[in-house]
Design an enzyme around this catalytic site. Structure first.
Site, short mmCIF file in Angstrom:
data_model
loop_
_atom_site.label_atom_id
_atom_site.label_comp_id
_atom_site.label_asym_id
_atom_site.label_seq_id
_atom_site.Cartn_x
_atom_site.Cartn_y
_atom_site.Cartn_z
N CYS A 243 -23.67 -6.55 -18.48
CA CYS A 243 -22.41 -6.70 -17.75
C CYS A 243 -21.34 -5.78 -18.32
CB CYS A 243 -21.87 -8.12 -17.90
SG CYS A 243 -22.86 -9.39 -17.11
N CYS B 86 -26.85 -11.89 -20.36
CA CYS B 86 -26.51 -13.20 -19.78
C CYS B 86 -27.33 -13.51 -18.54
CB CYS B 86 -25.02 -13.29 -19.47
SG CYS B 86 -24.52 -12.40 -17.99
N CYS C 250 -28.39 -8.72 -15.84
CA CYS C 250 -27.83 -8.43 -17.17
C CYS C 250 -28.81 -8.87 -18.25
CB CYS C 250 -26.49 -9.14 -17.34
SG CYS C 250 -25.85 -9.04 -19.03
N CYS D 21 -19.52 -11.98 -19.42
CA CYS D 21 -20.84 -12.02 -20.02
C CYS D 21 -20.86 -13.02 -21.21
CB CYS D 21 -21.22 -10.61 -20.49
SG CYS D 21 -22.94 -10.41 -20.92
N GLY E 76 0.79 -1.23 0.00
CA GLY E 76 0.00 0.00 0.00
C GLY E 76 0.82 1.27 0.00
#
Lengths: 192, 317, 363
Positions: free
Chosen positions: B303, B281, B278, B309, B69
């Site tokens: 998506c 899909c 979606c 997808c 980080g």
């Protein structure tokens, strides 16, 4: 003196070695097989030579113990790095097997603003034993993991602990034994 | 599916002593500039960057992994793509990539957005590596603004393109000051900002680039991914690397590392949710893009992760 | 049924073809040669080399041609190429006192040793459009008169020569004369030493420097500048390889140098005196050298104990935004797709709006 060769394929060999080191440091105490072994000068293991060629260059200061004249010439020639006698300014500190352990807390540990300006140890060891040794946890450990690092100086772990007692300041290490490398960043919590 | 890369490695003389990466490189491709190609015998190194620059990046990446980080300053180079368009990610990828890698590049979760296509073409040309659209087949994934829906695997590396690596920058413009705040772990500014959101709106009004705390220490930007993706950072089996080229910083989240999105006890962290699925899909649990389908403002949700997808639709057949 | 727009690659390839045609323009008109660009657009070439941080007139001309005259795009092309060049070494410091001066003027002294040399300046051309240049026939070029006396080989800065009273601060290296950082290889860090700041300004965007410099003249900094000396000419570049042990000349480059002097009231440790601002840029680039000198001086505010309240006095603000490759890239990245984050903001805004409307209804 004859200079031994370095990486046969400098671009690919350095890349492959680096990726191994990155994996090794990302999952500490997990031995990884090194991919390439250059011819190494007297006193330096081929594995350590691979690490030094991968990481050291004219922008880095490397510290070697006394008595490694061939290695110094080899590093100057192939890596162009600066060899320093003052261990406190070194970016990389190489410790061959059975060499005296320098005072680890005197190594460059970075500052609170810039803890990355710190040394990395490259240590030749005798071998790794997954059935014994220290247990680590922290970043890179899905679960605590155990590893024996054979052939370390007797006071290595107390010194390591002292050098890394003030996170984010600290030092990081790679241990090499024959064809394998183990990474140990300053973040690993150790049970000795 | 693997893209055929038009510029395969060739043998030949090479500045770095390694194998030549590609033939003469024309930015416009072999079909457009054959005269320029003939005139130029310049050969770029594998991965475009010279070996010194790669070593500098590699040393930085190792320190980044060692201090999760923390933003490592690095000598960012100008790349043949503009700053702000993924130069940090490209430099990281260039320092990581090898001939065995299979590269996936996405932007907004999609493999076929122009910038993703452009970056994938770049690496195809300067490395000749295989590329893929399948998240599961990739060893290296360079991304802008998303983390794939398909769970990441151990051994994979994700490279995030980061415009502003400093999560505190909009609260404190000075780099000298933000360095001090990180050194002292003084993150009160960010907590105050989030708390003011709650006081004003009833909840935290940050929907992307939602700040995280890495390994309980450094406050970090997850890059402008929607906060929907933040939980994927926590204890990820893959190594997550972040490159900010213009700002000249890189940082890392090692695998299996705690990553906490900032929150308060009475206002826990929440991710986006849709009350629809979606339209292509049928997925109920992926990040959805809203598509306006006609002038009357009709819309549908699909998506954002095109590979996810497509795979779902193929599996359904 | 909605079908995701595919074909990004096809579209990109087609944009190359369109761009190539647009660049070439009317095929009936002869194509520009690099020699023409180098020889007749020298200021554009110089600017691309300065901000591109690469001295190579041929490549700068190529970049300008490829960029169809877009200077910043040409700078970007040169910078990206520069990235791939290995670094062999550093030159020894350039000696501008040994410059083969083609132009040298001072605004602070009526006459200076060696005289005021106007050189090839547009300053007094009255800026009338010259319609004789509209054709392509060779212009009738008159032979310029030679200087009455040739300039000496070394021409020290007039400020140093005429500073017998010590009223102008001497230019001395910082304690220990540390090697400067190399901003092309290391990130800019703060606080930035003067050498680092000058390096940043030397490759900074001319427009940015010009605007900042102008602001210091309009009250956004205490600036009362005089152009102590401006000189332009050729300077020898030498390297001293370690294995040789002595310096070897490897060529020469054109430079413009500006020594600006500014009033300074003094502080606890320094007496009242004139202080300096310094500008040095590649090529004939007087406007930029002068602007750089003004900005250099304003950035010295903290070390001279002046309050740094104006934008041009704040190093982070000035130096972080001077690079036009960075600035151009980031400003223009907004045209990339951002629809994922926009979607996130859209749903957040809907939530906020619903809360706002509910509150309104309740009242």
């Amino acid at each position: 003196m004859m200079l031994t060769a370095a990486f046969a394929q400098p671009v690919d060999d350095a890349q492959a070695t680096f990726r191994t080191l990155l994996s090794a440091l990302s999952e500490p105490l997990l031995p990884r097989a090194l991919p390439v072994f250059p011819d190494a000068p007297a006193g330096v293991s081929p594995a350590a030579a691979a690490l030094l060629l991968t990481l050291a260059d004219a922008d880095t200061a490397v510290w070697l113990p006394d008595g490694l004249a061939d290695a110094a010439a080899w590093l100057r020639f192939h890596a162009g790095c600066v060899l320093v006698s003052d261990i406190a300014v070194a970016d990389f500190v190489y410790l061959p097997q059975r060499s005296a352990l320098p005072d680890l807390p005197t190594l460059k540990r970075g500052s609170a603003d810039y803890p990355d300006r710190s040394a990395t140890l490259i240590v030749d060891v005798a071998g790794f034993d997954r059935a014994a040794g220290v247990t680590g946890s922290g970043p890179g450990f899905a679960a605590p993991r155990r590893l024996g690092i054979q052939g370390l100086a007797g006071d290595f772990w107390p010194q390591w602990t002292r050098a890394n007692c003030a996170f984010p300041l600290g030092i990081d290490a790679f241990f090499v034994a024959r064809d394998a490398v183990v990474g140990l960043p300053r973040t690993t919590r150790l049970e000795l | 599916m693997k893209h055929s890369t038009s510029c395969k490695p060739q043998t030949g003389l090479h500045r770095e002593g390694g194998r030549a990466a590609t033939g003469p490189y024309s930015p416009y491709g072999e079909e457009a500039h054959s005269d320029a190609d003939k005139a130029s015998n310049w050969r770029y190194n594998f991965g475009y960057l010279d070996e010194n620059t790669k070593r500098m990046l590699r040393r930085g990446l190792l320190k980044a992994v060692a201090i999760p980080g923390y933003q490592v300053p690095f000598g960012s180079r100008e790349m043949p793509l503009p700053y702000g368009w993924g130069t940090g990610g490209i430099q990281l990828t260039a320092s990581l990539i090898g001939r065995q890698d299979v590269l996936k590049v996405i932007d907004q979760g999609a493999d076929d957005t122009t910038n993703a296509v452009n970056i994938r073409r770049f690496f195809g040309r300067v490395c000749g590596v295989d590329t893929t659209e399948k998240s599961a087949d990739a060893t290296l994934i360079q991304t802008r603004h998303r983390i794939p829906e398909t769970p990441l695997k151990a051994g994979q590396i994700v490279v995030f393109q980061v415009p502003e690596p400093e999560p505190l920058r909009l609260l404190e413009a000075s780099e000298v000051e933000t360095r001090k705040l990180h050194a002292h772990q003084e993150y009160g500014l960010m907590h105050v900002k989030l708390y003011e959101d709650i006081a004003r709106f009833g909840h935290i009004a940050t929907s992307y680039d939602y700040p995280v705390r890495v390994n309980g220490r450094y406050l970090a930007s997850p890059s402008p991914i929607p906060k929907f993706d933040n939980p994927k950072l926590h204890q990820s089996p893959a190594l997550l690397l972040f490159g900010a080229g213009r700002e000249k910083r890189l940082y890392a989240i090692p695998p299996y590392t705690d990553v906490d999105s900032l929150a308060f006890d009475d206002h826990p962290f929440e991710i986006q949710a849709w009350d629809t699925s979606c339209a292509l899909c049928g997925s109920h649990d992926s990040y959805l893009d809203e598509i306006v389908t006609d002038d009357a403002g009709s819309r549908m949700f699909v998506c954002s992760d095109t590979d996810y997808c497509t795979s779902r639709r193929e599996d359904a057949r | 049924m909605y079908v995701a727009v595919k074909g990004g690659e096809t579209a990109i390839l087609n944009s190359y073809r369109l761009l190539a045609r647009a660049r070439r323009g009317d095929a009936a008109v002869p194509e520009l040669s690099l020699a023409q660009i180098k020889g007749q657009l020298r200021h554009a070439v110089d600017r691309v080399m300065q901000e591109g941080s690469l001295f190579d007139p041929e490549l700068a001309a190529l970049a300008l041609k490829q960029a169809a005259g877009d200077t910043q795009e040409a700078v970007f092309l040169l910078r990206a190429f520069r990235t791939t060049l290995p670094r062999f070494g550093y030159s020894v410091p350039l000696d501008t006192a040994a410059m083969r001066v083609r132009r040298r003027v001072s605004g602070t002294f009526k006459d200076v040793p060696g005289g005021q040399v106007l050189g090839p300046t547009a300053d007094y051309t009255q800026r009338l459009l010259d319609f004789s240049l509209a054709g392509t026939g060779s212009a009738n070029l008159e032979e310029p008169t030679a200087l009455a006396e040739p300039l000496p080989e070394r021409l020290p800065c007039v400020l140093d020569v005429l500073n017998r009273e010590g009223l102008i601060e001497p230019e001395t290296p910082p304690p220990g004369d540390p090697a400067p950082t190399d901003l092309t290889r290391e990130p800019l860090m703060f606080p930035a030493a003067r050498a680092t700041r000058l390096q940043n300004l030397a490759r900074g965007d001319e427009g940015w420097l010009l605007g900042l410099a102008y602001s210091t003249q309009r009250g956004y900094a205490e600036s009362h500048p005089f152009a102590g000396e401006i000189r332009m000419g050729e300077v020898t570049v030498s390297i001293a390889p370690e294995e040789l042990g002595f310096a070897v000349d490897i060529g020469e480059i054109t430079l413009t140098e500006c020594q600006m002097i500014n009033q300074f009231a003094g502080n606890g440790s320094a007496p009242p005196q004139f202080t300096r601002g310094y500008g040095l840029v590649v090529g004939e680039a007087e406007r930029k050298a002068m602007a750089m000198a003004l900005v250099d001086r304003s950035l010295r505010a903290p070390e001279l104990g002046e309050t740094a309240h104006a934008p041009a006095q704040q190093a982070e603000f000035v130096l972080c935004h001077s690079d036009n490759v960075e600035a151009s890239g980031f400003v223009q990245h907004l045209k990339l797709p951002h629809y994922v984050d926009f979607q996130a903001e859209l749903s957040l805004l809907r939530t906020l709006r619903a809360g706002f409307d509910a509150k309104g209804d309740a009242q």
